[in-house]
Write a protein that holds these residues in place. Sequence first.
Motif, PDB file in Angstrom:
ATOM      1  N   ASN A 180     -44.953 -78.164 -59.722  1.00 53.97           N
ATOM      2  CA  ASN A 180     -43.920 -77.569 -58.887  1.00 53.97           C
ATOM      3  C   ASN A 180     -43.503 -76.188 -59.388  1.00 53.97           C
ATOM      4  O   ASN A 180     -43.792 -75.813 -60.526  1.00 53.97           O
ATOM      5  CB  ASN A 180     -42.706 -78.510 -58.772  1.00 53.97           C
ATOM      6  N   LEU A 229     -51.929 -81.590 -52.477  1.00 53.56           N
ATOM      7  CA  LEU A 229     -52.358 -80.450 -53.277  1.00 53.56           C
ATOM      8  C   LEU A 229     -53.841 -80.151 -53.093  1.00 53.56           C
ATOM      9  O   LEU A 229     -54.251 -78.989 -53.082  1.00 53.56           O
ATOM     10  CB  LEU A 229     -52.064 -80.706 -54.757  1.00 53.56           C
ATOM     11  N   PRO A 232     -54.271 -79.491 -48.567  1.00 52.11           N
ATOM     12  CA  PRO A 232     -52.995 -79.133 -47.920  1.00 52.11           C
ATOM     13  C   PRO A 232     -53.114 -78.932 -46.422  1.00 52.11           C
ATOM     14  O   PRO A 232     -52.165 -79.209 -45.676  1.00 52.11           O
ATOM     15  CB  PRO A 232     -52.596 -77.842 -48.638  1.00 52.11           C
ATOM     16  N   LEU A 237     -49.970 -77.613 -44.474  1.00 55.23           N
ATOM     17  CA  LEU A 237     -49.479 -76.803 -45.586  1.00 55.23           C
ATOM     18  C   LEU A 237     -50.473 -75.695 -45.921  1.00 55.23           C
ATOM     19  O   LEU A 237     -51.688 -75.884 -45.843  1.00 55.23           O
ATOM     20  CB  LEU A 237     -49.263 -77.682 -46.826  1.00 55.23           C
ATOM     21  N   THR A 240     -48.805 -74.289 -51.680  1.00 55.51           N
ATOM     22  CA  THR A 240     -48.358 -75.424 -52.492  1.00 55.51           C
ATOM     23  C   THR A 240     -47.791 -74.988 -53.838  1.00 55.51           C
ATOM     24  O   THR A 240     -47.530 -75.830 -54.692  1.00 55.51           O
ATOM     25  CB  THR A 240     -49.529 -76.391 -52.751  1.00 55.51           C
ATOM     26  N   MET A 303     -44.951 -76.210 -49.192  1.00 56.89           N
ATOM     27  CA  MET A 303     -44.821 -77.558 -49.735  1.00 56.89           C
ATOM     28  C   MET A 303     -43.452 -77.761 -50.375  1.00 56.89           C
ATOM     29  O   MET A 303     -42.871 -78.838 -50.286  1.00 56.89           O
ATOM     30  CB  MET A 303     -45.913 -77.822 -50.769  1.00 56.89           C
ATOM     31  N   VAL A 314     -43.087 -82.274 -45.952  1.00 58.26           N
ATOM     32  CA  VAL A 314     -43.593 -83.151 -47.002  1.00 58.26           C
ATOM     33  C   VAL A 314     -42.832 -84.469 -46.987  1.00 58.26           C
ATOM     34  O   VAL A 314     -43.428 -85.552 -47.101  1.00 58.26           O
ATOM     35  CB  VAL A 314     -43.478 -82.467 -48.378  1.00 58.26           C
TER      36      VAL A 314
END
Length: 335
Positions: A180, A229, A232, A237, A240, A303, A314
Motif C-alpha cells: 500500500n 495487484l 488490475p 483498476l 495500484t 485501488m 475495491v
Amino acid sequence: MMRTCFICLLGLLAWTAQAAEPRPAFSRIVVFGDSLSDTGKMYSKMRGYLPSSPPYYEGRFSNGPVWLEHLNAQFPGLKIANEAEGGATAVAYNKISWHPKYQVINNLDYEITQFLQKESFQPDDLVILWVGANDYLAYGWNSETDAKRVRDAISDAASRIVLNGAKQVLLFNLPDLGQNPSARSQKVTQAASHVSQYHNALLLNLARQLAPTGLVRLFEIDKQFDEMLSEPQNFGLSDTEHACYGGGYVWKPFAASSANEDARLNAFSPQERLAIAGNPLLAQAVTSPMARKVAAPDCEGKMYWDQVHPTRVVHAALGERAAAFIESQYEYLPR
C-alpha cells in the motif's frame, strides 16, 4: 492457558457435532475489526470530525460503502451488528503501555465487551474478525514475536466469543501490507510484507488446528488483493500504487497556532489529540476545514483511496468475494 483451554473446549464440542449439517446456518453477521470494516463508529466517537466527511464518505474510511455493506446483495434482509472501529488494534496495548496513543484507541477485546454490554451472541450468528493491520502499520509492532502476540489476541477473542454463545467464527487474514502507499511512503515495504505474510501463516495454522471443530474458519482475503495487484484490469483498476486522496500522511494541525485551527482542535480532548497523532492512519483522515468543503476527488481506476484504505470499487469487489465464500461455507436463514 486460555488458548489451551479453548482448543480443548472446541475439541469436546467437535465430538458432539458429528451430525451437524455440512453448511452451518447463520441469520446475522457480527463484525469486529478496524477501519476496513468501520461504518461510522469512529466518526460518532469523534463527534463527526474523524474521518472528515467529505472527502471521506459518510464516516467510512473510504470514498464509498465498505465491503460488508455489499453483503445484502447476496443475503437480502441480512442483519449486521458491527463493532469495528477505525484505529482498533488486535492487542490491548493500553494494558501494557501507558502511552496516551493507546488509551483512546479501541482494541479487539474491548469491542467484544462493548457488544456484550448491549446484547448477546446467538447460536445462529456468524462472527467475523478482521483486525491486525494497525498493530503493524500504525504502531510498528512488526517483528515475528509481535505477530504471535496478535495471533494470540485473535485466538483469545475467538475463545471468548464461543464461550459466550456463538457457534461460528470466521477469521479474515491481512492483505500484503507492503503493497500500500503508506508502506511505500515510509519505506517499510519489506518489513510490512514480511510481518503480514507471517501473520497470515500464523492464522492459517490456527485455523487448521481448529478445523476439526467446524467452529472456526479462515477467509484468505490476501488472495483477493493479490489478484487485484496481478490483474488490475479485471477489476477496473489502472493504478495500484498511488493514493487517490492526497491528504497529508501526518496531521499537521497539532502544531498550528491560528485561532481557527485552535478552535477546531477544541473538539478533541488532549488525550484524543495525542491518540490520533500517534496513529498516522487516523491522522490523515482529519482534514482542514477548507478541504472538507471540496468535493471528493475522482478515483476512477485507483485501488487505494488514501495511504492505506481501499477505494469503494475495491470494497465492492471484496464484498462480492466475501459473500461468495460465506455462501459456500454457511447457509443463510433469515430470521
